[in-house]
Design a protein around this motif. Structure first.
Motif, mmCIF file in Angstrom:
data_model
loop_
_atom_site.group_PDB
_atom_site.id
_atom_site.type_symbol
_atom_site.label_atom_id
_atom_site.label_comp_id
_atom_site.label_asym_id
_atom_site.label_seq_id
_atom_site.Cartn_x
_atom_site.Cartn_y
_atom_site.Cartn_z
ATOM 1 N N ASP A 175 0.821 -1.214 0.000
ATOM 2 C CA ASP A 175 0.000 0.000 0.000
ATOM 3 C C ASP A 175 0.859 1.271 0.000
ATOM 4 O OD1 ASP A 175 -2.287 -1.597 0.002
ATOM 5 O OD2 ASP A 175 -2.344 -1.666 2.184
ATOM 6 N N GLY A 176 1.972 1.229 -0.729
ATOM 7 C CA GLY A 176 2.824 2.402 -0.887
ATOM 8 C C GLY A 176 3.851 2.621 0.205
ATOM 9 N N ALA A 177 3.851 1.811 1.255
ATOM 10 C CA ALA A 177 4.820 1.960 2.347
ATOM 11 C C ALA A 177 5.843 0.831 2.277
ATOM 12 C CB ALA A 177 4.115 1.934 3.696
ATOM 13 N N HIS A 221 -5.315 -4.680 -0.921
ATOM 14 C CA HIS A 221 -3.985 -4.130 -0.700
ATOM 15 C C HIS A 221 -3.200 -4.166 -2.006
ATOM 16 C CE1 HIS A 221 -4.529 -4.123 3.643
ATOM 17 N NE2 HIS A 221 -5.145 -5.292 3.473
ATOM 18 N N ARG A 222 -2.221 -3.263 -2.123
ATOM 19 C CA ARG A 222 -1.353 -3.218 -3.297
ATOM 20 C C ARG A 222 0.046 -3.656 -2.864
ATOM 21 N NH1 ARG A 222 1.780 1.131 -5.668
ATOM 22 N NH2 ARG A 222 1.019 2.323 -3.912
ATOM 23 N N VAL A 223 0.537 -4.723 -3.485
ATOM 24 C CA VAL A 223 1.876 -5.248 -3.238
ATOM 25 C C VAL A 223 2.761 -4.756 -4.378
ATOM 26 C CG1 VAL A 223 3.243 -7.345 -2.939
ATOM 27 C CG2 VAL A 223 0.868 -7.288 -2.165
ATOM 28 N N TRP A 251 4.555 -10.228 -10.518
ATOM 29 C CA TRP A 251 3.905 -10.918 -9.407
ATOM 30 C C TRP A 251 3.015 -11.994 -9.981
ATOM 31 C CZ3 TRP A 251 5.490 -10.324 -4.627
ATOM 32 C CH2 TRP A 251 6.029 -9.113 -4.214
ATOM 33 N N GLN A 252 2.853 -13.085 -9.263
ATOM 34 C CA GLN A 252 1.992 -14.177 -9.699
ATOM 35 C C GLN A 252 1.293 -14.770 -8.478
ATOM 36 O OE1 GLN A 252 3.800 -16.942 -12.478
ATOM 37 N NE2 GLN A 252 3.090 -18.619 -11.212
ATOM 38 N N MET A 253 -0.016 -14.981 -8.572
ATOM 39 C CA MET A 253 -0.748 -15.663 -7.500
ATOM 40 C C MET A 253 -0.371 -17.140 -7.526
ATOM 41 S SD MET A 253 -2.655 -13.460 -5.854
ATOM 42 C CE MET A 253 -3.722 -14.518 -4.909
ATOM 43 N N ALA A 254 -0.337 -17.766 -6.353
ATOM 44 C CA ALA A 254 0.007 -19.182 -6.258
ATOM 45 C C ALA A 254 -0.861 -19.829 -5.188
ATOM 46 C CB ALA A 254 1.486 -19.344 -5.908
ATOM 47 N N GLN A 255 -1.005 -21.123 -5.286
ATOM 48 C CA GLN A 255 -1.704 -21.900 -4.264
ATOM 49 C C GLN A 255 -0.710 -22.214 -3.150
ATOM 50 O OE1 GLN A 255 -4.994 -22.623 -4.259
ATOM 51 N NE2 GLN A 255 -5.096 -21.358 -6.092
ATOM 52 N N ALA A 256 -1.128 -22.109 -1.905
ATOM 53 C CA ALA A 256 -0.243 -22.337 -0.764
ATOM 54 C C ALA A 256 0.411 -23.719 -0.842
ATOM 55 C CB ALA A 256 -1.008 -22.164 0.543
ATOM 56 N N GLU A 257 -0.344 -24.737 -1.174
ATOM 57 C CA GLU A 257 0.216 -26.095 -1.236
ATOM 58 C C GLU A 257 1.283 -26.227 -2.310
ATOM 59 O OE1 GLU A 257 -0.039 -28.750 0.815
ATOM 60 O OE2 GLU A 257 -1.101 -27.317 2.084
ATOM 61 N N SER A 258 1.145 -25.492 -3.411
ATOM 62 C CA SER A 258 2.108 -25.623 -4.506
ATOM 63 C C SER A 258 3.464 -25.002 -4.181
ATOM 64 C CB SER A 258 1.551 -25.000 -5.793
ATOM 65 O OG SER A 258 1.512 -23.592 -5.688
ATOM 66 N N VAL A 259 3.526 -24.112 -3.208
ATOM 67 C CA VAL A 259 4.795 -23.467 -2.862
ATOM 68 C C VAL A 259 5.302 -23.870 -1.471
ATOM 69 C CG1 VAL A 259 4.416 -21.485 -4.365
ATOM 70 C CG2 VAL A 259 3.684 -21.383 -1.990
ATOM 71 N N LYS A 260 4.595 -24.762 -0.800
ATOM 72 C CA LYS A 260 4.941 -25.129 0.575
ATOM 73 C C LYS A 260 6.383 -25.632 0.689
ATOM 74 C CE LYS A 260 3.239 -27.794 4.479
ATOM 75 N NZ LYS A 260 2.193 -28.701 4.945
ATOM 76 N N VAL A 290 -4.123 -7.453 -4.083
ATOM 77 C CA VAL A 290 -4.458 -8.667 -3.332
ATOM 78 C C VAL A 290 -5.608 -8.307 -2.410
ATOM 79 C CG1 VAL A 290 -3.626 -10.381 -1.689
ATOM 80 C CG2 VAL A 290 -2.064 -9.452 -3.398
ATOM 81 N N GLU A 291 -6.633 -9.146 -2.387
ATOM 82 C CA GLU A 291 -7.787 -8.886 -1.525
ATOM 83 C C GLU A 291 -8.096 -10.128 -0.713
ATOM 84 O OE1 GLU A 291 -12.339 -7.190 -1.796
ATOM 85 O OE2 GLU A 291 -10.976 -6.943 -3.477
ATOM 86 N N GLY A 292 -8.485 -9.917 0.543
ATOM 87 C CA GLY A 292 -8.819 -11.055 1.381
ATOM 88 C C GLY A 292 -9.691 -10.667 2.560
ATOM 89 N N ARG A 293 -10.305 -11.680 3.160
ATOM 90 C CA ARG A 293 -11.110 -11.509 4.366
ATOM 91 C C ARG A 293 -10.288 -11.964 5.564
ATOM 92 N NH1 ARG A 293 -15.129 -14.748 1.125
ATOM 93 N NH2 ARG A 293 -14.033 -16.347 2.288
ATOM 94 N N ALA A 294 -10.756 -11.686 6.758
ATOM 95 C CA ALA A 294 -10.074 -12.117 7.977
ATOM 96 C C ALA A 294 -9.848 -13.627 7.934
ATOM 97 C CB ALA A 294 -10.882 -11.729 9.206
ATOM 98 N N GLY A 295 -8.616 -14.053 8.192
ATOM 99 C CA GLY A 295 -8.276 -15.463 8.205
ATOM 100 C C GLY A 295 -7.876 -16.044 6.871
#
Length: 91
Positions: free
Chosen positions: A4-6, A26-28, A66-75, A41-46
């Motif tokens: 978010d610019g910081a 948020h902006r990454v 930047w590229q979105m990834a699945q958590a399991e694929s990068v674990k 990137v957007e998300g809800r609590a949790g």
């Protein structure tokens, strides 16, 4: 990298930055060799979101995105990565 610019953390190749953010959008951003690349990137609590900074280099130049990834694929790669920052930005 910046959220978010910081500015938040300096990264190195094969590194990991874990961020805890407030729910919402948020902006990454990342800068490299005078260029910047952003991703929303957007998300809800949790929610868990994984984004990767992918780069390539050749004799005639470099590129990165930047590229979105699945958590399991990068674990496995994340376990071998260097943790360079663990930030809680929810406050």
């Amino acid at each position: 990298m910046a959220i978010d610019g910081a500015a938040t953390a300096a990264t190195i190749p094969v590194s990991l930055v874990r961020l805890r953010l407030k729910p919402g959008a948020h902006r990454v951003s990342a800068q490299w060799e005078g260029r910047s690349v952003d991703m929303s990137v957007e998300g809800r609590a949790g929610d868990l979101r994984v984004v990767e900074l992918i780069g390539s280099g050749w004799a005639w130049g470099t590129s990165f995105t930047w590229q979105m990834a699945q958590a399991e694929s990068v674990k496995t790669r994340a376990q071998a990565a260097k943790l360079v920052a663990d930030l809680d930005l929810r406050g």
